[in-house]
Scaffold this motif. Structure first.
Motif, PDB file in Angstrom:
ATOM      1  N   MET A  56       2.575  -1.474 -32.711  1.00  0.00           N
ATOM      2  CA  MET A  56       2.321  -2.554 -31.762  1.00  0.00           C
ATOM      3  C   MET A  56       2.034  -3.870 -32.484  1.00  0.00           C
ATOM      4  SD  MET A  56       2.766  -1.960 -28.634  1.00  0.00           S
ATOM      5  CE  MET A  56       1.880  -3.335 -27.936  1.00  0.00           C
ATOM      6  N   LYS A  57       1.495  -3.776 -33.699  1.00  0.00           N
ATOM      7  CA  LYS A  57       1.182  -4.987 -34.458  1.00  0.00           C
ATOM      8  C   LYS A  57       2.437  -5.820 -34.679  1.00  0.00           C
ATOM      9  CE  LYS A  57      -1.006  -6.569 -38.731  1.00  0.00           C
ATOM     10  NZ  LYS A  57      -1.718  -6.167 -39.964  1.00  0.00           N
ATOM     11  N   GLY A  58       3.498  -5.167 -35.131  1.00  0.00           N
ATOM     12  CA  GLY A  58       4.751  -5.882 -35.355  1.00  0.00           C
ATOM     13  C   GLY A  58       5.356  -6.397 -34.062  1.00  0.00           C
ATOM     14  N   MET A  59       5.215  -5.597 -32.989  1.00  0.00           N
ATOM     15  CA  MET A  59       5.764  -6.006 -31.705  1.00  0.00           C
ATOM     16  C   MET A  59       5.075  -7.272 -31.185  1.00  0.00           C
ATOM     17  SD  MET A  59       8.229  -3.998 -30.781  1.00  0.00           S
ATOM     18  CE  MET A  59       8.301  -4.241 -29.013  1.00  0.00           C
ATOM     19  N   MET A  60       3.765  -7.378 -31.415  1.00  0.00           N
ATOM     20  CA  MET A  60       3.032  -8.537 -30.942  1.00  0.00           C
ATOM     21  C   MET A  60       3.502  -9.811 -31.623  1.00  0.00           C
ATOM     22  SD  MET A  60       1.039  -7.566 -28.561  1.00  0.00           S
ATOM     23  CE  MET A  60      -0.035  -8.983 -28.411  1.00  0.00           C
ATOM     24  N   TYR A  61       3.905  -9.706 -32.891  1.00  0.00           N
ATOM     25  CA  TYR A  61       4.383 -10.886 -33.613  1.00  0.00           C
ATOM     26  C   TYR A  61       5.805 -11.274 -33.198  1.00  0.00           C
ATOM     27  CZ  TYR A  61       0.411 -11.142 -36.788  1.00  0.00           C
ATOM     28  OH  TYR A  61      -0.848 -11.311 -37.307  1.00  0.00           O
ATOM     29  N   MET A  62       6.507 -10.388 -32.521  1.00  0.00           N
ATOM     30  CA  MET A  62       7.857 -10.718 -32.079  1.00  0.00           C
ATOM     31  C   MET A  62       7.847 -11.672 -30.881  1.00  0.00           C
ATOM     32  SD  MET A  62       9.913  -7.101 -32.435  1.00  0.00           S
ATOM     33  CE  MET A  62      11.413  -7.850 -31.799  1.00  0.00           C
ATOM     34  N   MET A  63       6.741 -11.661 -30.108  1.00  0.00           N
ATOM     35  CA  MET A  63       6.677 -12.513 -28.931  1.00  0.00           C
ATOM     36  C   MET A  63       6.747 -14.002 -29.269  1.00  0.00           C
ATOM     37  SD  MET A  63       6.773 -10.662 -26.292  1.00  0.00           S
ATOM     38  CE  MET A  63       6.321 -11.877 -25.075  1.00  0.00           C
ATOM     39  N   PRO A  64       5.964 -14.504 -30.249  1.00  0.00           N
ATOM     40  CA  PRO A  64       6.082 -15.931 -30.601  1.00  0.00           C
ATOM     41  C   PRO A  64       7.482 -16.305 -31.068  1.00  0.00           C
ATOM     42  CG  PRO A  64       4.060 -15.024 -31.509  1.00  0.00           C
ATOM     43  CD  PRO A  64       4.853 -13.874 -30.993  1.00  0.00           C
ATOM     44  N   VAL A  65       8.159 -15.383 -31.741  1.00  0.00           N
ATOM     45  CA  VAL A  65       9.528 -15.658 -32.190  1.00  0.00           C
ATOM     46  C   VAL A  65      10.456 -15.781 -30.979  1.00  0.00           C
ATOM     47  CG1 VAL A  65      11.467 -14.800 -33.557  1.00  0.00           C
ATOM     48  CG2 VAL A  65       9.124 -14.477 -34.370  1.00  0.00           C
ATOM     49  N   MET A  66      10.252 -14.923 -29.993  1.00  0.00           N
ATOM     50  CA  MET A  66      11.042 -15.000 -28.775  1.00  0.00           C
ATOM     51  C   MET A  66      10.769 -16.323 -28.041  1.00  0.00           C
ATOM     52  SD  MET A  66      10.636 -11.074 -27.429  1.00  0.00           S
ATOM     53  CE  MET A  66      11.452 -11.413 -25.872  1.00  0.00           C
ATOM     54  N   PHE A  67       9.505 -16.752 -28.043  1.00  0.00           N
ATOM     55  CA  PHE A  67       9.170 -18.040 -27.431  1.00  0.00           C
ATOM     56  C   PHE A  67       9.916 -19.176 -28.123  1.00  0.00           C
ATOM     57  CE2 PHE A  67       4.735 -16.384 -26.080  1.00  0.00           C
ATOM     58  CZ  PHE A  67       5.304 -15.796 -24.966  1.00  0.00           C
ATOM     59  N   LEU A  68       9.995 -19.104 -29.439  1.00  0.00           N
ATOM     60  CA  LEU A  68      10.676 -20.145 -30.211  1.00  0.00           C
ATOM     61  C   LEU A  68      12.125 -20.288 -29.782  1.00  0.00           C
ATOM     62  CD1 LEU A  68      10.556 -22.152 -32.594  1.00  0.00           C
ATOM     63  CD2 LEU A  68      11.250 -20.265 -34.085  1.00  0.00           C
ATOM     64  N   VAL A  69      12.780 -19.172 -29.506  1.00  0.00           N
ATOM     65  CA  VAL A  69      14.184 -19.195 -29.095  1.00  0.00           C
ATOM     66  C   VAL A  69      14.312 -19.594 -27.627  1.00  0.00           C
ATOM     67  CG1 VAL A  69      16.254 -17.787 -28.784  1.00  0.00           C
ATOM     68  CG2 VAL A  69      14.834 -17.483 -30.824  1.00  0.00           C
ATOM     69  N   PHE A  70      13.467 -19.010 -26.793  1.00  0.00           N
ATOM     70  CA  PHE A  70      13.611 -19.177 -25.351  1.00  0.00           C
ATOM     71  C   PHE A  70      13.243 -20.582 -24.892  1.00  0.00           C
ATOM     72  CE2 PHE A  70      12.006 -18.662 -20.957  1.00  0.00           C
ATOM     73  CZ  PHE A  70      13.162 -18.154 -20.378  1.00  0.00           C
ATOM     74  N   PHE A  71      12.188 -21.168 -25.467  1.00  0.00           N
ATOM     75  CA  PHE A  71      11.673 -22.445 -24.981  1.00  0.00           C
ATOM     76  C   PHE A  71      12.271 -23.652 -25.697  1.00  0.00           C
ATOM     77  CE2 PHE A  71       8.390 -19.624 -23.372  1.00  0.00           C
ATOM     78  CZ  PHE A  71       8.072 -20.198 -22.156  1.00  0.00           C
ATOM     79  N   ASN A  72      13.177 -23.445 -26.628  1.00  0.00           N
ATOM     80  CA  ASN A  72      13.728 -24.573 -27.382  1.00  0.00           C
ATOM     81  C   ASN A  72      14.481 -25.547 -26.482  1.00  0.00           C
ATOM     82  OD1 ASN A  72      14.189 -25.739 -30.125  1.00  0.00           O
ATOM     83  ND2 ASN A  72      16.324 -25.426 -29.562  1.00  0.00           N
ATOM     84  N   ASN A  73      15.073 -25.052 -25.397  1.00  0.00           N
ATOM     85  CA  ASN A  73      15.841 -25.900 -24.484  1.00  0.00           C
ATOM     86  C   ASN A  73      15.081 -26.228 -23.206  1.00  0.00           C
ATOM     87  OD1 ASN A  73      18.636 -26.148 -25.756  1.00  0.00           O
ATOM     88  ND2 ASN A  73      18.327 -23.941 -25.825  1.00  0.00           N
ATOM     89  N   TYR A  74      13.815 -25.800 -23.139  1.00  0.00           N
ATOM     90  CA  TYR A  74      13.041 -26.041 -21.926  1.00  0.00           C
ATOM     91  C   TYR A  74      12.333 -27.394 -21.982  1.00  0.00           C
ATOM     92  CZ  TYR A  74      13.348 -22.047 -18.823  1.00  0.00           C
ATOM     93  OH  TYR A  74      13.775 -21.150 -17.882  1.00  0.00           O
ATOM     94  N   ALA A  75      11.690 -27.740 -20.875  1.00  0.00           N
ATOM     95  CA  ALA A  75      10.982 -29.015 -20.779  1.00  0.00           C
ATOM     96  C   ALA A  75       9.916 -29.109 -21.870  1.00  0.00           C
ATOM     97  CB  ALA A  75      10.335 -29.146 -19.401  1.00  0.00           C
ATOM     98  N   SER A  76       9.908 -30.224 -22.579  1.00  0.00           N
ATOM     99  CA  SER A  76       8.939 -30.405 -23.657  1.00  0.00           C
ATOM    100  C   SER A  76       7.516 -30.447 -23.104  1.00  0.00           C
ATOM    101  CB  SER A  76       9.246 -31.686 -24.432  1.00  0.00           C
ATOM    102  OG  SER A  76       9.308 -32.808 -23.570  1.00  0.00           O
ATOM    103  N   GLY A  77       7.361 -30.911 -21.839  1.00  0.00           N
ATOM    104  CA  GLY A  77       6.038 -30.902 -21.232  1.00  0.00           C
ATOM    105  C   GLY A  77       5.477 -29.502 -21.091  1.00  0.00           C
ATOM    106  N   LEU A  78       6.347 -28.523 -20.829  1.00  0.00           N
ATOM    107  CA  LEU A  78       5.920 -27.129 -20.716  1.00  0.00           C
ATOM    108  C   LEU A  78       5.489 -26.587 -22.076  1.00  0.00           C
ATOM    109  CD1 LEU A  78       5.670 -24.564 -18.967  1.00  0.00           C
ATOM    110  CD2 LEU A  78       8.056 -24.063 -19.530  1.00  0.00           C
ATOM    111  N   SER A  79       6.294 -26.831 -23.111  1.00  0.00           N
ATOM    112  CA  SER A  79       5.947 -26.374 -24.461  1.00  0.00           C
ATOM    113  C   SER A  79       4.665 -27.045 -24.939  1.00  0.00           C
ATOM    114  CB  SER A  79       7.086 -26.678 -25.431  1.00  0.00           C
ATOM    115  OG  SER A  79       8.268 -26.005 -25.061  1.00  0.00           O
ATOM    116  N   TYR A  80       4.522 -28.324 -24.604  1.00  0.00           N
ATOM    117  CA  TYR A  80       3.305 -29.062 -24.983  1.00  0.00           C
ATOM    118  C   TYR A  80       2.086 -28.447 -24.301  1.00  0.00           C
ATOM    119  CZ  TYR A  80      -0.023 -32.991 -24.842  1.00  0.00           C
ATOM    120  OH  TYR A  80      -1.147 -33.775 -24.928  1.00  0.00           O
ATOM    121  N   TYR A  81       2.216 -28.101 -23.020  1.00  0.00           N
ATOM    122  CA  TYR A  81       1.102 -27.473 -22.306  1.00  0.00           C
ATOM    123  C   TYR A  81       0.727 -26.137 -22.947  1.00  0.00           C
ATOM    124  CZ  TYR A  81      -1.277 -24.556 -18.917  1.00  0.00           C
ATOM    125  OH  TYR A  81      -2.162 -23.689 -18.340  1.00  0.00           O
TER     126      TYR A  81
END
Length: 619
Positions: free
Chosen positions: A533-558
């Motif tokens: 589970m330790k490794g799986m937990m670190y995969m979430m921020p990486v997924m955020f990096l990919v998923f939110f790159n094209n989203y509203a910057s206000g959302l990422s800033y929040y």
């Protein structure tokens, strides 16, 4: 999930990533593909040109040429044979007229007596040009009716202006047939409003026109212009919305599709990310259908979708008949749309269903509007909004931390249980562990429940920021527009799922999530956490990096500020929480007699049944 499973998932991800990189086309292949697509496009253009020439030829065949040598009587006879009493209005010169107030500027066409273009004065397109919702023949709007065994459409007829009924705020188009027989379309634009009132008027026309299916068909076709920099997000939040009379609002959003209206409909809206064109009936449309064809990012077109709607307007006949309608041309701003409570236009903004929508409507938006009244910087507004929300959620954060701390100090005792009871006897281990928790007064779910209670806020914000027109074209730090992605580096190629740019707010959000994940791992290290589970937990921020790159910057800033505040709260709590005192209290609790809970009793019963089954198997 064991260590081998996690390792397998990581290896599969790496293999897929390497395969995608290895198999991406070379520059030569891209150039060849582009030449192929260009050739296809040329063929399609040739087809369209041929079809257009065919239509022109067909129209020319159906149109009577006005030759100077042709007698007027002959022309009139042929026109009359073809179009009956409407012969004098099937040809003419198109004239444009304008109504405007402080909010919108509307141009009208004498051909079809329709809205020709709409400009929203308070807004600009992403390229700095005036924001035009639609322009020219991309808006087709007309009523179908039967006359002289032929279907005619008001969109193709030439109207004249009725000067007696026209003022600075009103415009009346009239089509006279003589003997007080006429059809008129009248418009009225109130001051400081996004709503345009209009009606379709018929006088003494029962013997001249015939309706179809007990009503008139209204056709409204519109190509929706792209207005934003982030075309992918704009398409995702665009669509056709419609409200059934006395019923809920439905939509076809972010994709192509069609819908048939078998019950009365109150209004139909062509919506993009931040603006809408809404056709509203004073009564209701009895039936109809709508469709949307979305244009992908790859298509070389300034339009994001082609929308088509056909509606049936009930027609009762009579000496004088008037059908009233409205057009709303304006921004998808909650403060504006909620004024039309009886129409439900506020639901054009997808704030989320159920509790997520409630959080936005009754918590987030009121706080945001309150801050907006006294603070000019929207970046600062988001920061203060985040701070208020995190302070409000602090009791849950504190409770979650204390629950994790209790689990941590009990860790040595849990290790002793695991050493005494072999892994094969998992139910006995679980029983002993639960007994320890019960004696110590610790709930294994104590750390999870506060996090679950915070989820509505998390998802509400995910809906709020991409749909908040207040953030549109508002800059903060390096972000030029908080409603779309920020970019500090433009990449020479497009990375699948990631994009062709680097969003710094997204990057900062992912980094803070990694830091917070590391802090949580330190708090829960070597507890009864599942292996891997330790490794799986670190995969979430990486997924955020990919998923939110094209989203509203206000959302990422929040999310970045929110996670950063959570980290600071955790550090402060850790400074003031004495883990030795917690352990002493838990040990004191263990010495007190405890009554078995229903859950504990069920666990023990399951353990007994498992032991009995194992004994039977040995026999």
């Amino acid at each position: 999930m064991d260590k081998n499973s996690v390792t397998g998932l990581v290896l599969i991800s790496i293999i897929i990533g390497v395969f995608m990189w290895w198999t991406q086309p070379t520059e030569e292949q891209k150039a060849a593909q582009k030449r192929y697509q260009d050739s296809i496009q040329q063929v399609e253009l040739a087809k369209e040109k041929a079809a257009l020439e065919f239509e022109k030829k067909k129209e020319a065949e159906n149109t009577i040429a006005f030759d100077e040598n042709t007698a007027d009587s002959t022309i009139q006879k042929e026109l009359t044979n073809k179009y009956g009493l409407f012969a004098h209005v099937v040809t003419g010169e198109n004239q444009l007229y304008t109504l405007e107030n402080s909010k919108i500027k509307v141009k009208f066409s004498s051909k079809g007596a329709k809205v020709y273009s709409v400009e929203l004065k308070d807004f600009k397109a992403h390229n700095g040009q005036p924001l035009i919702l639609f322009d020219g023949d991309k808006n087709v709007f007309g009523f179908n009716f039967f006359h002289n065994n032929r279907i005619l459409n008001t969109n193709d007829l030439y109207y004249t202006i009725d000067q007696s009924a026209t003022t600075d705020s009103t415009l009346s188009f009239k089509l006279s047939l003589g003997d007080d027989q006429y059809m008129a379309i009248n418009y009225q634009l109130p001051a400081d409003a996004y709503m345009l009132d209009f009606n379709f008027e018929q006088n003494s026309m029962d013997d001249i026109i015939q309706s179809n299916r007990g009503g008139f068909d209204l056709n409204w076709n519109l190509d929706l212009l792209a207005q934003e920099k982030g075309r992918k997000n704009e398409i995702q939040y665009s669509g056709v919305y419609f409200k059934y009379d006395q019923d809920e609002i439905d939509d076809i959003a972010g994709k192509s599709g069609e819908e048939t209206f078998r019950t009365p409909v109150k209004w139909v809206a062509y919506k993009d990310q931040f603006f809408s064109s809404v056709l509203i009936a004073k009564d209701a449309f009895s039936s109809g259908s709508t469709s949307i064809a979305v244009h992908s990012e790859e298509e070389n077109t300034p339009y994001i979708s082609t929308n088509k709607t056909e509606l049936v307007i009930p027609y009762e006949g009579g000496a004088h008949n008037v059908k009233s309608f409205q057009f709303f041309f304006g921004p998808n701003k909650f403060k504006i749309l909620k004024k039309y409570k009886d129409l439900g236009l506020k639901d054009l903004i997808p704030l989320g269903w159920g509790i997520f929508g409630w959080v936005n409507r009754y918590i987030v938006i009121p706080i945001f509007n309150w801050l907006e009244g006294s603070i000019a910087s929207y970046g600062l507004i988001i920061f203060i909004l985040t701070l208020i929300i995190k302070l409000g959620l602090f009791p849950l954060t504190y409770k979650s931390y204390m629950s994790t701390a209790k689990m941590k100090v009990l860790k040595p005792q849990i290790d002793e249980i695991n050493e005494k009871i072999p892994a094969e006897k998992s139910m006995e281990r679980q029983k002993a562990t639960m007994a320890l928790y019960q004696k110590a007064g610790v709930s294994p779910l104590g750390g999870c429940l506060p996090m679950v209670l915070q989820m509505p806020i998390l998802f509400a914000m995910f809906r709020f920021f991409p749909n908040s027109i207040e953030l549109r074209q508002q800059s903060f730090l390096w972000a030029t527009d908080l409603s779309t992605y920020d970019s500090i580096l433009q990449l020479p190629w497009n990375i699948p799922f990631y994009g062709d740019h680097v969003s710094l707010f997204c990057l900062l959000m992912s980094i803070t999530n990694i830091v917070y994940t590391k802090m949580n791992q330190e708090m829960t290290q070597s507890t009864s956490q599942m292996p891997g589970m330790k490794g799986m937990m670190y995969m979430m921020p990486v997924m955020f990096l990919v998923f939110f790159n094209n989203y509203a910057s206000g959302l990422s800033y929040y999310y970045f500020i929110s996670t950063l505040i959570t980290i600071l709260q955790t550090v402060l709590i850790r400074r003031f929480v004495d883990e030795e005192a917690i352990l002493a209290k838990l040990k004191a609790n263990q010495k007190k007699p405890k009554k078995k809970s229903g859950f504990q009793a069920r666990i023990e019963e399951m353990a007994k049944q498992q032991q009995q089954m194992q004994k039977k198997k040995r026999k």
